[in-house]
Design an enzyme around this catalytic site. Structure first.
Site, PDB file in Angstrom:
ATOM      1  N   LYS A   1      -3.864  -2.101  -7.852  1.00 30.64           N
ATOM      2  CA  LYS A   1      -4.165  -0.774  -7.294  1.00 30.64           C
ATOM      3  C   LYS A   1      -2.828  -0.073  -7.124  1.00 30.64           C
ATOM      4  O   LYS A   1      -2.102  -0.332  -6.172  1.00 30.64           O
ATOM      5  CB  LYS A   1      -4.867  -0.949  -5.942  1.00 30.64           C
ATOM      6  CG  LYS A   1      -5.825   0.135  -5.540  1.00 30.64           C
ATOM      7  CD  LYS A   1      -5.236   1.512  -5.368  1.00 30.64           C
ATOM      8  CE  LYS A   1      -4.353   1.655  -4.155  1.00 30.64           C
ATOM      9  NZ  LYS A   1      -3.549   2.898  -4.169  1.00 30.64           N
TER      10      LYS A   1
ATOM     11  N   GLU B   1       5.650  -7.215   0.956  1.00 31.90           N
ATOM     12  CA  GLU B   1       7.002  -6.656   0.825  1.00 31.90           C
ATOM     13  C   GLU B   1       6.948  -5.300   1.507  1.00 31.90           C
ATOM     14  O   GLU B   1       6.371  -4.357   0.959  1.00 31.90           O
ATOM     15  CB  GLU B   1       7.370  -6.488  -0.654  1.00 31.90           C
ATOM     16  CG  GLU B   1       7.492  -7.793  -1.418  1.00 31.90           C
ATOM     17  CD  GLU B   1       8.711  -8.604  -1.035  1.00 31.90           C
ATOM     18  OE1 GLU B   1       9.561  -8.122  -0.264  1.00 31.90           O
ATOM     19  OE2 GLU B   1       8.800  -9.758  -1.505  1.00 31.90           O
TER      20      GLU B   1
ATOM     21  N   CYS C   1      13.269   0.557  -0.734  1.00 28.42           N
ATOM     22  CA  CYS C   1      13.170  -0.219   0.504  1.00 28.42           C
ATOM     23  C   CYS C   1      14.507  -0.902   0.784  1.00 28.42           C
ATOM     24  O   CYS C   1      14.807  -1.249   1.912  1.00 28.42           O
ATOM     25  CB  CYS C   1      12.070  -1.255   0.374  1.00 28.42           C
ATOM     26  SG  CYS C   1      12.279  -2.254  -1.094  1.00 28.42           S
TER      27      CYS C   1
ATOM     28  N   GLU D   1      12.987   4.410   8.635  1.00 26.62           N
ATOM     29  CA  GLU D   1      13.413   4.350   7.233  1.00 26.62           C
ATOM     30  C   GLU D   1      13.527   5.790   6.706  1.00 26.62           C
ATOM     31  O   GLU D   1      12.559   6.550   6.729  1.00 26.62           O
ATOM     32  CB  GLU D   1      12.325   3.591   6.475  1.00 26.62           C
ATOM     33  CG  GLU D   1      12.767   2.985   5.192  1.00 26.62           C
ATOM     34  CD  GLU D   1      11.651   2.146   4.559  1.00 26.62           C
ATOM     35  OE1 GLU D   1      10.475   2.283   4.951  1.00 26.62           O
ATOM     36  OE2 GLU D   1      11.979   1.379   3.656  1.00 26.62           O
TER      37      GLU D   1
HETATM   38  P1  NAD Z   1       2.225   3.049   1.450  1.00 28.57           P
HETATM   39  O1  NAD Z   1       2.103   1.890   2.379  1.00 28.57           O
HETATM   40  O2  NAD Z   1       1.792   4.373   1.943  1.00 28.57           O
HETATM   41  O3  NAD Z   1       1.384   2.777   0.134  1.00 28.57           O
HETATM   42  C1  NAD Z   1       1.540   1.609  -0.629  1.00 28.57           C
HETATM   43  C2  NAD Z   1       0.255   1.337  -1.376  1.00 28.57           C
HETATM   44  O4  NAD Z   1      -0.786   1.078  -0.438  1.00 28.57           O
HETATM   45  C3  NAD Z   1      -0.231   2.499  -2.234  1.00 28.57           C
HETATM   46  O5  NAD Z   1      -0.823   1.970  -3.395  1.00 28.57           O
HETATM   47  C4  NAD Z   1      -1.273   3.148  -1.359  1.00 28.57           C
HETATM   48  O6  NAD Z   1      -2.238   3.863  -2.080  1.00 28.57           O
HETATM   49  C5  NAD Z   1      -1.894   1.929  -0.693  1.00 28.57           C
HETATM   50  N1  NAD Z   1      -2.562   2.200   0.579  1.00 28.57           N
HETATM   51  C6  NAD Z   1      -2.324   3.196   1.468  1.00 28.57           C
HETATM   52  N2  NAD Z   1      -3.152   3.095   2.524  1.00 28.57           N
HETATM   53  C7  NAD Z   1      -3.916   1.990   2.303  1.00 28.57           C
HETATM   54  C8  NAD Z   1      -4.955   1.347   3.036  1.00 28.57           C
HETATM   55  N3  NAD Z   1      -5.369   1.795   4.210  1.00 28.57           N
HETATM   56  N4  NAD Z   1      -5.499   0.237   2.518  1.00 28.57           N
HETATM   57  C9  NAD Z   1      -5.089  -0.243   1.331  1.00 28.57           C
HETATM   58  N5  NAD Z   1      -4.114   0.318   0.587  1.00 28.57           N
HETATM   59  C10 NAD Z   1      -3.540   1.429   1.067  1.00 28.57           C
HETATM   60  O7  NAD Z   1       3.727   3.037   0.964  1.00 28.57           O
HETATM   61  P2  NAD Z   1       4.436   4.057  -0.046  1.00 28.57           P
HETATM   62  O8  NAD Z   1       4.675   5.337   0.690  1.00 28.57           O
HETATM   63  O9  NAD Z   1       3.723   4.115  -1.352  1.00 28.57           O
HETATM   64  O10 NAD Z   1       5.815   3.304  -0.320  1.00 28.57           O
HETATM   65  C11 NAD Z   1       6.897   3.406   0.537  1.00 28.57           C
HETATM   66  C12 NAD Z   1       7.014   2.175   1.410  1.00 28.57           C
HETATM   67  O11 NAD Z   1       7.038   1.008   0.600  1.00 28.57           O
HETATM   68  C13 NAD Z   1       8.306   2.148   2.191  1.00 28.57           C
HETATM   69  O12 NAD Z   1       8.094   1.735   3.518  1.00 28.57           O
HETATM   70  C14 NAD Z   1       9.137   1.103   1.459  1.00 28.57           C
HETATM   71  O13 NAD Z   1      10.120   0.480   2.241  1.00 28.57           O
HETATM   72  C15 NAD Z   1       8.102   0.156   0.997  1.00 28.57           C
HETATM   73  N6  NAD Z   1       8.603  -0.631  -0.125  1.00 28.57           N
HETATM   74  C16 NAD Z   1       8.919  -1.923   0.098  1.00 28.57           C
HETATM   75  C17 NAD Z   1       9.419  -2.694  -0.926  1.00 28.57           C
HETATM   76  C18 NAD Z   1       9.771  -4.136  -0.687  1.00 28.57           C
HETATM   77  O14 NAD Z   1       9.884  -4.852  -1.659  1.00 28.57           O
HETATM   78  N7  NAD Z   1       9.926  -4.588   0.541  1.00 28.57           N
HETATM   79  C19 NAD Z   1       9.592  -2.143  -2.196  1.00 28.57           C
HETATM   80  C20 NAD Z   1       9.260  -0.814  -2.398  1.00 28.57           C
HETATM   81  C21 NAD Z   1       8.759  -0.060  -1.345  1.00 28.57           C
END
Ligand code: NAD
Length: 479
Positions: A176, A252, A286, A383
């Site tokens: 997804k 992650e 991240c 962040e």
């Molecule tokens: P997000 O949590 O908003 O979304 C991530 C994914 O989850 C997307 O596919 C989104 O559609 C889905 N999602 C959102 N709400 C959901 C729900 N209620 N149930 C299930 N899925 C849901 O994050 P983002 O804005 O896309 O990405 C940024 C974040 O990701 C930052 O906090 C960043 O630090 C983190 N990140 C972490 C790593 C790592 O390896 N630790 C790598 C990249 C990004």
């Protein structure tokens, strides 16, 4: 190029529209204009994808590791052959500058190559029980159907970092992708189908109803694993759902990386490292350095050199040659970054460069360096996810290390010093899953990537990354 990318759901090896014909509009962040639209999966589509993945699992888990390895190797080769095409696509939907997009494609493809090599090296163990009367055999089995949920900041790499090890281990997957960047995931699905990954092994479901679709997937008894990359807030929600079915979970999550410069550090190389740690992916990583702690003795030289390097970066549409920093992914992201800068300035920070929203279409934000930032400023705790570098000065390294640890997050930290022993002492005292010691980048498909505290659970990459998709099977036997 956009016209070549499939725009439907990929389920059981077939492209199809959403059950209720819903779609998601994909926006070009460089212009704020629509690029195209893609099908948006419903919970029913989710259930169809689980059936497809469950069906495909029976044969895939028994496919010879060498065959799985060869397919992953072919995926690596084809992705690198099409590096420029994928880079343009990533840049179009995510906004990142082409050098970052090209680097992402190489990084993403490398997960296929690394796990093609790991696929044939999944070992177990055999030993005599302490009582001496039987043998303990431990072997690794694929965990089963895995649900993969990825963010928009690395639309290719965050997907391959999960698909590579899952397929190598013999699992089937439902991906997804983030709603802002579904095209890269669909293009990856097409590539995997082209090289011969069997139908149902990889299914891709963009959806703007993330909560409902992922909730449906995780409540299905055929699903045995969830691997999520994204915000801590959503990760915690998924862990609650996973608990209901005792699902294996890899998380992650967010970061708040400190970057510590000791008094003896070589300032040219510290600034070069800071530029990468801060500006890789325009700050939307991240792993991005979020807080700079710089020793008073070198702080003026560091901040001036850093500010001038940041000032020299060209900002513009990511896909234009010569651009180093593209727009942020959307308006909400830009608003958040600017509010954090405003808050720091209100609390007394000096703006050395940047700090203003430019008057042009697209979600641009200039590379910004803030000096003399108050430890109370919100961006020291939150962040930033943008091209903003806050600098705090220190005189005592132990205090700086304690300040660096004063966060709920613990993904990565960076330390610069000429004294390796001092650097190792700080690295060992830092509460993070990874440390860059005299390096501004740690990500490597062959290394275990991951965080402690609210930054996550489990590791991706390296041998550890593949174990996340396996269960240990212990067989006690006498002969
Ligand atoms: P997000 O949590 O908003 O979304 C991530 C994914 O989850 C997307 O596919 C989104 O559609 C889905 N999602 C959102 N709400 C959901 C729900 N209620 N149930 C299930 N899925 C849901 O994050 P983002 O804005 O896309 O990405 C940024 C974040 O990701 C930052 O906090 C960043 O630090 C983190 N990140 C972490 C790593 C790592 O390896 N630790 C790598 C990249 C990004």
């Amino acid at each position: 190029m956009i016209a070549e990318v499939p725009t439907q759901l990929f389920i059981g090896g077939k492209w199809r529209g959403a059950d209720d014909e819903a779609t998601i509009e994909v926006i070009d962040p460089s212009t704020a204009k629509p690029l195209t639209s893609v099908s948006s999966a419903s919970p029913e589509d989710g259930t169809a994808a689980v059936h497809a993945a469950q069906e495909a699992l029976r044969a895939w888990r028994r496919t010879a590791p060498r065959v799985r390895a060869n397919l992953l190797r072919a995926a690596f080769e084809l992705m690198m052959e099409r590096q420029e095409w994928f880079a343009l696509l990533i840049s179009a939907e995510n906004g990142k500058a082409l050098p970052d997009a090209r680097a992402e494609v190489a990084y993403a493809a490398e997960f296929f190559r690394w796990y093609s090599e790991e696929a044939v090296r999944l070992d177990g163990s055999l030993h005599v029980a302490p009582t001496g009367d039987y043998r303990i055999i431990v072997q690794r089995e694929p965990i089963g159907v895995a649900v993969l949920v990825t963010p928009w900041n690395y639309p290719a790499a965050m997907a391959t970092r999960k698909i590579g090890p899952a397929l190598a281990a013999g699992c089937t997957v439902i991906l997804k992708p983030a709603s802002d960047t579904p095209l890269t995931a669909l293009a990856l699905a097409a590539l995997l189908a082209e090289i011969g990954i069997p139908a149902g092994v990889v299914n891709v479901l963009p959806s703007h109803r993330s909560g409902a679709v992922v909730g449906t997937l995780l409540s299905n008894p055929a699903v045995r694993k969830v691997s999520f990359t994204g915000s801590t807030e959503v990760g915690v929600k998924l862990l609650h759902l996973a608990a209901d079915r005792v699902l294996s979970s890899s998380m992650e999550l967010g970061g708040n990386a400190p970057f510590i410069v000791l008094a003896d550090a070589d300032i040219q190389s510290a600034v070069a490292g800071a530029m990468v740690a801060k500006m890789r992916n325009g700050g939307e990583a991240c792993t991005a350095a979020n807080r700079f702690y710089v020793h008073d003795a070198v702080a003026d030289e560091f901040s001036q050199t850093f500010a001038s390097a940041m000032n020299s970066l060209r900002v513009g549409p990511g896909y234009e040659e010569g651009v180093a920093v593209g727009p942020l992914v959307n308006e909400a992201a830009r608003k958040k970054v600017h509010a954090l800068v405003d808050d720091a300035v209100r609390r007394g920070a000096d703006v050395l460069v940047g700090g203003d929203i430019p008057h042009r279409e697209g979600y641009y934000y200039p590379p910004t360096v803030l000096d003399h930032v108050s430890p109370e400023a919100e961006l020291m705790h939150d962040e930033i996810f943008g091209p903003v570098a806050p600098i705090v000065r220190f005189t005592d390294v132990e205090e700086a290390t304690a300040a660096a640890n004063r966060t709920d997050y613990g993904l990565v930290s960076y330390v610069y010093t000429a004294d390796l022993a001092a650097g190792m002492r700080v690295a060992e005292a830092l509460e993070s899953g990874m440390v860059g010691l005299n390096r501004g980048v740690v990500s490597d498909p062959s290394a275990p990537f991951g965080g402690v505290k609210l930054s996550g659970l489990g590791r991706e990459g390296g041998h550890e990354g593949m174990l996340e998709y396996t269960e240990a099977k212990y067989i006690a036997t006498s002969w």
